[in-house]
Structure formats: structure tokens, C-alpha cells
Design a protein around this motif. Structure first.
Motif, PDB file in Angstrom:
ATOM      1  N   ALA A 193      88.320  20.677  38.590  1.00 34.52           N
ATOM      2  CA  ALA A 193      88.259  19.307  39.113  1.00 34.52           C
ATOM      3  C   ALA A 193      89.649  18.681  39.215  1.00 34.52           C
ATOM      4  O   ALA A 193      89.899  17.875  40.110  1.00 34.52           O
ATOM      5  N   GLU A 194      90.551  19.060  38.332  1.00 33.56           N
ATOM      6  CA  GLU A 194      91.903  18.500  38.342  1.00 33.56           C
ATOM      7  C   GLU A 194      92.719  18.965  39.545  1.00 33.56           C
ATOM      8  O   GLU A 194      93.721  18.351  39.897  1.00 33.56           O
ATOM      9  N   ASP A 195      92.311  20.063  40.158  1.00 36.66           N
ATOM     10  CA  ASP A 195      93.048  20.623  41.288  1.00 36.66           C
ATOM     11  C   ASP A 195      92.554  20.128  42.641  1.00 36.66           C
ATOM     12  O   ASP A 195      93.083  20.523  43.672  1.00 36.66           O
ATOM     13  N   VAL A 196      91.533  19.280  42.663  1.00 36.05           N
ATOM     14  CA  VAL A 196      90.927  18.839  43.919  1.00 36.05           C
ATOM     15  C   VAL A 196      90.988  17.321  44.015  1.00 36.05           C
ATOM     16  O   VAL A 196      90.707  16.622  43.048  1.00 36.05           O
ATOM     17  N   GLY A 197      91.350  16.835  45.190  1.00 40.45           N
ATOM     18  CA  GLY A 197      91.406  15.391  45.391  1.00 40.45           C
ATOM     19  C   GLY A 197      90.847  14.991  46.752  1.00 40.45           C
ATOM     20  O   GLY A 197      90.745  15.813  47.664  1.00 40.45           O
ATOM     21  N   VAL A 198      90.459  13.734  46.850  1.00 42.41           N
ATOM     22  CA  VAL A 198      89.970  13.154  48.096  1.00 42.41           C
ATOM     23  C   VAL A 198      90.709  11.838  48.279  1.00 42.41           C
ATOM     24  O   VAL A 198      90.629  10.951  47.424  1.00 42.41           O
ATOM     25  N   CYS A 199      91.429  11.712  49.386  1.00 39.73           N
ATOM     26  CA  CYS A 199      92.217  10.491  49.605  1.00 39.73           C
ATOM     27  C   CYS A 199      91.319   9.318  50.006  1.00 39.73           C
ATOM     28  O   CYS A 199      90.141   9.490  50.349  1.00 39.73           O
ATOM     29  N   SER A 200      91.877   8.138  49.964  1.00 35.56           N
ATOM     30  CA  SER A 200      91.119   6.919  50.254  1.00 35.56           C
ATOM     31  C   SER A 200      90.608   6.884  51.688  1.00 35.56           C
ATOM     32  O   SER A 200      89.527   6.338  51.946  1.00 35.56           O
ATOM     33  N   VAL A 201      91.327   7.473  52.631  1.00 33.29           N
ATOM     34  CA  VAL A 201      90.879   7.496  54.028  1.00 33.29           C
ATOM     35  C   VAL A 201      89.616   8.336  54.156  1.00 33.29           C
ATOM     36  O   VAL A 201      88.657   7.941  54.827  1.00 33.29           O
ATOM     37  N   VAL A 202      89.595   9.487  53.499  1.00 34.99           N
ATOM     38  CA  VAL A 202      88.402  10.352  53.541  1.00 34.99           C
ATOM     39  C   VAL A 202      87.227   9.644  52.871  1.00 34.99           C
ATOM     40  O   VAL A 202      86.102   9.668  53.390  1.00 34.99           O
ATOM     41  N   ARG A 203      87.466   8.987  51.757  1.00 33.95           N
ATOM     42  CA  ARG A 203      86.401   8.221  51.093  1.00 33.95           C
ATOM     43  C   ARG A 203      85.821   7.170  52.040  1.00 33.95           C
ATOM     44  O   ARG A 203      84.604   7.027  52.158  1.00 33.95           O
ATOM     45  N   ALA A 204      86.696   6.446  52.722  1.00 32.17           N
ATOM     46  CA  ALA A 204      86.248   5.409  53.655  1.00 32.17           C
ATOM     47  C   ALA A 204      85.436   6.014  54.795  1.00 32.17           C
ATOM     48  O   ALA A 204      84.406   5.457  55.191  1.00 32.17           O
ATOM     49  N   GLU A 205      85.872   7.151  55.307  1.00 30.86           N
ATOM     50  CA  GLU A 205      85.135   7.801  56.396  1.00 30.86           C
ATOM     51  C   GLU A 205      83.758   8.262  55.928  1.00 30.86           C
ATOM     52  O   GLU A 205      82.768   8.134  56.661  1.00 30.86           O
ATOM     53  N   LEU A 206      83.680   8.773  54.707  1.00 30.86           N
ATOM     54  CA  LEU A 206      82.382   9.200  54.177  1.00 30.86           C
ATOM     55  C   LEU A 206      81.445   8.008  54.001  1.00 30.86           C
ATOM     56  O   LEU A 206      80.266   8.070  54.371  1.00 30.86           O
ATOM     57  N   TYR A 207      81.958   6.912  53.440  1.00 31.33           N
ATOM     58  CA  TYR A 207      81.113   5.725  53.256  1.00 31.33           C
ATOM     59  C   TYR A 207      80.687   5.126  54.595  1.00 31.33           C
ATOM     60  O   TYR A 207      79.555   4.665  54.746  1.00 31.33           O
ATOM     61  N   TYR A 208      81.579   5.136  55.570  1.00 31.15           N
ATOM     62  CA  TYR A 208      81.240   4.628  56.906  1.00 31.15           C
ATOM     63  C   TYR A 208      80.124   5.486  57.521  1.00 31.15           C
ATOM     64  O   TYR A 208      79.155   4.960  58.054  1.00 31.15           O
ATOM     65  N   GLY A 209      80.275   6.791  57.412  1.00 29.79           N
ATOM     66  CA  GLY A 209      79.243   7.690  57.931  1.00 29.79           C
ATOM     67  C   GLY A 209      77.917   7.508  57.216  1.00 29.79           C
ATOM     68  O   GLY A 209      76.857   7.549  57.839  1.00 29.79           O
TER      69      GLY A 209
END
Length: 66
Positions: free
Chosen positions: A30-46
Motif C-alpha cells: 500500500a505504501e508503494d501506490v498512490g492516487v493523485c487528487s485529480v484522479v480522485r476527483a475524476e472517480l467521484y465525478y464519474g
């Protein structure tokens, strides 16, 4: 962090469309994987536009927990 996931990878993983994507992500810590704020926003929008928005949003929230 070694991996920064993009929106498409997250969706493919969450929908289980690719065994390779699932195996690849599960092989990482889990420490080696990240999701940036733009991707989070796109997922929530979808999720908001989804036919099953509540279910989709719940799945995304679980996936995005640290």
C-alpha cells in the motif's frame, strides 16, 4: 511511492475487467501506490454520473482509503 495510478487503471481494477491489473496491484504494498487528487476527483465525478451512483461511490471510497 513507486506507482501513481491513473483513472483508467482504477476503473479497470475496480470493475475486475483485467486479471493482470488486479494481480499487479495486489502484488504491491500500500505504501508503494498512490492516487493523485485529480484522479480522485475524476472517480467521484464519474460515480456521481453513474446509474448506480451510491454503490459506485461506496466502492471508490473503500478503494481510496489509505
Amino acid at each position: 511511492m513507486k506507482f501513481s495510478l491513473d483513472t483508467n487503471f482504477c476503473i479497470v481494477y475496480l470493475n475486475g475487467r483485467s486479471r493482470k491489473a488486479v494481480e499487479t496491484l495486489r502484488a504491491q504494498s500500500a505504501e508503494d501506490v498512490g492516487v493523485c487528487s485529480v484522479v480522485r476527483a475524476e472517480l467521484y465525478y464519474g460515480a456521481a454520473k453513474s446509474v448506480h451512483s451510491a454503490r459506485t461511490l461506496t466502492g471508490y471510497e473503500i478503494f481510496l482509503r489509505p
